[in-house]
Write a protein that holds these residues in place. Structure first.
Motif, PDB file in Angstrom:
ATOM      1  N   LEU A 106      16.755 -96.441  45.796  1.00  0.00           N
ATOM      2  CA  LEU A 106      16.553 -97.772  45.223  1.00  0.00           C
ATOM      3  C   LEU A 106      17.864 -98.394  44.746  1.00  0.00           C
ATOM      4  O   LEU A 106      18.121 -99.576  44.979  1.00  0.00           O
ATOM      5  CB  LEU A 106      15.551 -97.699  44.061  1.00  0.00           C
ATOM      6  CG  LEU A 106      14.122 -97.334  44.430  1.00  0.00           C
ATOM      7  CD1 LEU A 106      13.288 -97.108  43.180  1.00  0.00           C
ATOM      8  CD2 LEU A 106      13.500 -98.398  45.313  1.00  0.00           C
ATOM      9  N   CYS A 107      18.695 -97.591  44.092  1.00  0.00           N
ATOM     10  CA  CYS A 107      19.985 -98.109  43.608  1.00  0.00           C
ATOM     11  C   CYS A 107      20.912 -98.487  44.757  1.00  0.00           C
ATOM     12  O   CYS A 107      21.554 -99.545  44.715  1.00  0.00           O
ATOM     13  CB  CYS A 107      20.672 -97.078  42.711  1.00  0.00           C
ATOM     14  SG  CYS A 107      19.862 -96.877  41.115  1.00  0.00           S
ATOM     15  N   ALA A 122      12.277-100.792  54.001  1.00  0.00           N
ATOM     16  CA  ALA A 122      10.889-100.375  53.798  1.00  0.00           C
ATOM     17  C   ALA A 122      10.516 -99.101  54.565  1.00  0.00           C
ATOM     18  O   ALA A 122       9.918 -98.195  53.970  1.00  0.00           O
ATOM     19  CB  ALA A 122       9.929-101.512  54.126  1.00  0.00           C
ATOM     20  N   PRO A 123      10.859 -98.956  55.848  1.00  0.00           N
ATOM     21  CA  PRO A 123      10.493 -97.713  56.540  1.00  0.00           C
ATOM     22  C   PRO A 123      11.165 -96.475  55.930  1.00  0.00           C
ATOM     23  O   PRO A 123      10.545 -95.413  55.843  1.00  0.00           O
ATOM     24  CB  PRO A 123      10.964 -97.940  57.975  1.00  0.00           C
ATOM     25  CG  PRO A 123      11.033 -99.420  58.138  1.00  0.00           C
ATOM     26  CD  PRO A 123      11.411 -99.947  56.779  1.00  0.00           C
ATOM     27  N   GLU A 126       9.298 -95.666  52.695  1.00  0.00           N
ATOM     28  CA  GLU A 126       8.016 -95.018  52.995  1.00  0.00           C
ATOM     29  C   GLU A 126       8.229 -93.572  53.440  1.00  0.00           C
ATOM     30  O   GLU A 126       7.482 -92.677  53.050  1.00  0.00           O
ATOM     31  CB  GLU A 126       7.250 -95.796  54.070  1.00  0.00           C
ATOM     32  CG  GLU A 126       6.758 -97.151  53.600  1.00  0.00           C
ATOM     33  CD  GLU A 126       5.765 -97.079  52.460  1.00  0.00           C
ATOM     34  OE1 GLU A 126       4.960 -96.134  52.414  1.00  0.00           O
ATOM     35  OE2 GLU A 126       5.803 -97.976  51.597  1.00  0.00           O
ATOM     36  N   GLU A 127       9.243 -93.333  54.256  1.00  0.00           N
ATOM     37  CA  GLU A 127       9.558 -91.965  54.689  1.00  0.00           C
ATOM     38  C   GLU A 127       9.914 -91.090  53.490  1.00  0.00           C
ATOM     39  O   GLU A 127       9.482 -89.934  53.394  1.00  0.00           O
ATOM     40  CB  GLU A 127      10.725 -91.991  55.682  1.00  0.00           C
ATOM     41  CG  GLU A 127      11.156 -90.628  56.154  1.00  0.00           C
ATOM     42  CD  GLU A 127      12.386 -90.698  57.055  1.00  0.00           C
ATOM     43  OE1 GLU A 127      12.962 -89.632  57.293  1.00  0.00           O
ATOM     44  OE2 GLU A 127      12.770 -91.786  57.496  1.00  0.00           O
ATOM     45  N   THR A 128      10.679 -91.624  52.563  1.00  0.00           N
ATOM     46  CA  THR A 128      11.057 -90.880  51.357  1.00  0.00           C
ATOM     47  C   THR A 128       9.821 -90.550  50.528  1.00  0.00           C
ATOM     48  O   THR A 128       9.670 -89.416  50.058  1.00  0.00           O
ATOM     49  CB  THR A 128      12.072 -91.689  50.528  1.00  0.00           C
ATOM     50  OG1 THR A 128      13.224 -91.932  51.332  1.00  0.00           O
ATOM     51  CG2 THR A 128      12.478 -90.953  49.261  1.00  0.00           C
ATOM     52  N   LEU A 129       8.934 -91.505  50.353  1.00  0.00           N
ATOM     53  CA  LEU A 129       7.701 -91.247  49.597  1.00  0.00           C
ATOM     54  C   LEU A 129       6.839 -90.188  50.278  1.00  0.00           C
ATOM     55  O   LEU A 129       6.269 -89.321  49.609  1.00  0.00           O
ATOM     56  CB  LEU A 129       6.915 -92.543  49.410  1.00  0.00           C
ATOM     57  CG  LEU A 129       7.554 -93.572  48.482  1.00  0.00           C
ATOM     58  CD1 LEU A 129       6.736 -94.862  48.482  1.00  0.00           C
ATOM     59  CD2 LEU A 129       7.717 -93.036  47.074  1.00  0.00           C
ATOM     60  N   ARG A 130       6.755 -90.235  51.621  1.00  0.00           N
ATOM     61  CA  ARG A 130       5.991 -89.210  52.352  1.00  0.00           C
ATOM     62  C   ARG A 130       6.603 -87.826  52.140  1.00  0.00           C
ATOM     63  O   ARG A 130       5.890 -86.849  51.913  1.00  0.00           O
ATOM     64  CB  ARG A 130       5.964 -89.536  53.845  1.00  0.00           C
ATOM     65  CG  ARG A 130       4.797 -90.360  54.276  1.00  0.00           C
ATOM     66  CD  ARG A 130       4.633 -90.400  55.798  1.00  0.00           C
ATOM     67  NE  ARG A 130       5.831 -90.746  56.527  1.00  0.00           N
ATOM     68  CZ  ARG A 130       6.274 -91.988  56.720  1.00  0.00           C
ATOM     69  NH1 ARG A 130       5.599 -93.006  56.227  1.00  0.00           N
ATOM     70  NH2 ARG A 130       7.373 -92.219  57.396  1.00  0.00           N
ATOM     71  N   PRO A 142       0.262 -94.794  52.484  1.00  0.00           N
ATOM     72  CA  PRO A 142       0.974 -96.044  52.185  1.00  0.00           C
ATOM     73  C   PRO A 142      -0.006 -97.172  51.853  1.00  0.00           C
ATOM     74  O   PRO A 142      -1.171 -97.124  52.259  1.00  0.00           O
ATOM     75  CB  PRO A 142       1.744 -96.343  53.470  1.00  0.00           C
ATOM     76  CG  PRO A 142       1.132 -95.508  54.522  1.00  0.00           C
ATOM     77  CD  PRO A 142       0.418 -94.373  53.857  1.00  0.00           C
ATOM     78  N   PRO A 143       0.467 -98.164  51.127  1.00  0.00           N
ATOM     79  CA  PRO A 143      -0.397 -99.284  50.805  1.00  0.00           C
ATOM     80  C   PRO A 143      -0.879 -99.987  52.080  1.00  0.00           C
ATOM     81  O   PRO A 143      -0.147-100.047  53.062  1.00  0.00           O
ATOM     82  CB  PRO A 143       0.467-100.213  49.961  1.00  0.00           C
ATOM     83  CG  PRO A 143       1.850 -99.688  50.053  1.00  0.00           C
ATOM     84  CD  PRO A 143       1.808 -98.322  50.627  1.00  0.00           C
ATOM     85  N   ALA A 144      -2.082-100.478  52.038  1.00  0.00           N
ATOM     86  CA  ALA A 144      -2.656-101.145  53.225  1.00  0.00           C
ATOM     87  C   ALA A 144      -2.095-102.536  53.409  1.00  0.00           C
ATOM     88  O   ALA A 144      -1.607-103.176  52.560  1.00  0.00           O
ATOM     89  CB  ALA A 144      -4.171-101.223  53.094  1.00  0.00           C
TER      90      ALA A 144
END
Length: 144
Positions: A106-107, A122-123, A126-130, A142-144
């Motif tokens: 994020l930073c 964004a991709p 999302e990959e980091t969150l997964r 992921p959010p719809a």
């Protein structure tokens, strides 16, 4: 006399190499005032993530590679106790690694340090969150 780790810290060393790269003056840890508005805001932001990890741990403990080294273990124990977290230190150590990865992404994005490689973050986000979810035994949707 300064410790070896302090002398070699790339962000806060005498030259502040990382700060020079991103054009930000990084303050020394001693300059941060515990209980200040800035400190409280940072803690509140951290706790959004750490409380979720705590709830996941209570439901289904995730794998941890073992205890962190003694100096890290001592500091994390104090940090955990200060925040009132119900997590073993080894689990907090794993969670902090994920927090550093997420917050670092994020930073870097906020400071435009990824523009050379990514036009859309964004991709990668999302990959980091997964990856984080998988590491703590949680299915990420992921959010719809």
């Amino acid at each position: 006399m300064r410790g070896v780790a302090e002398q070699r810290h790339p962000a806060r060393g005498e030259e502040g190499q990382v700060g020079q790269l991103v054009g930000v003056v990084l303050e020394q840890p001693a300059a941060r005032r515990s209980g200040s508005e800035r400190d409280r805001a940072g803690r509140d932001f951290e706790l959004v993530f750490l409380r979720q990890v705590e709830a996941l741990w209570a439901r289904a403990p995730f794998p941890v590679p073992g205890e962190p080294p003694p100096p890290v273990r001592g500091r994390l124990t104090a940090y955990r106790d200060d925040l009132g977290l119900e997590l073993p230190v080894a689990a907090l150590h794993v969670a902090m690694g994920y927090w550093i990865r997420l917050y670092g992404l994020l930073c870097m994005e906020a400071l435009n340090q990824l523009d050379f490689a990514y036009s859309d973050i964004a991709p990668l986000y999302e990959e980091t969150l997964r990856d984080i979810a998988r590491g703590i035994g949680f299915e990420y949707r992921p959010p719809a």
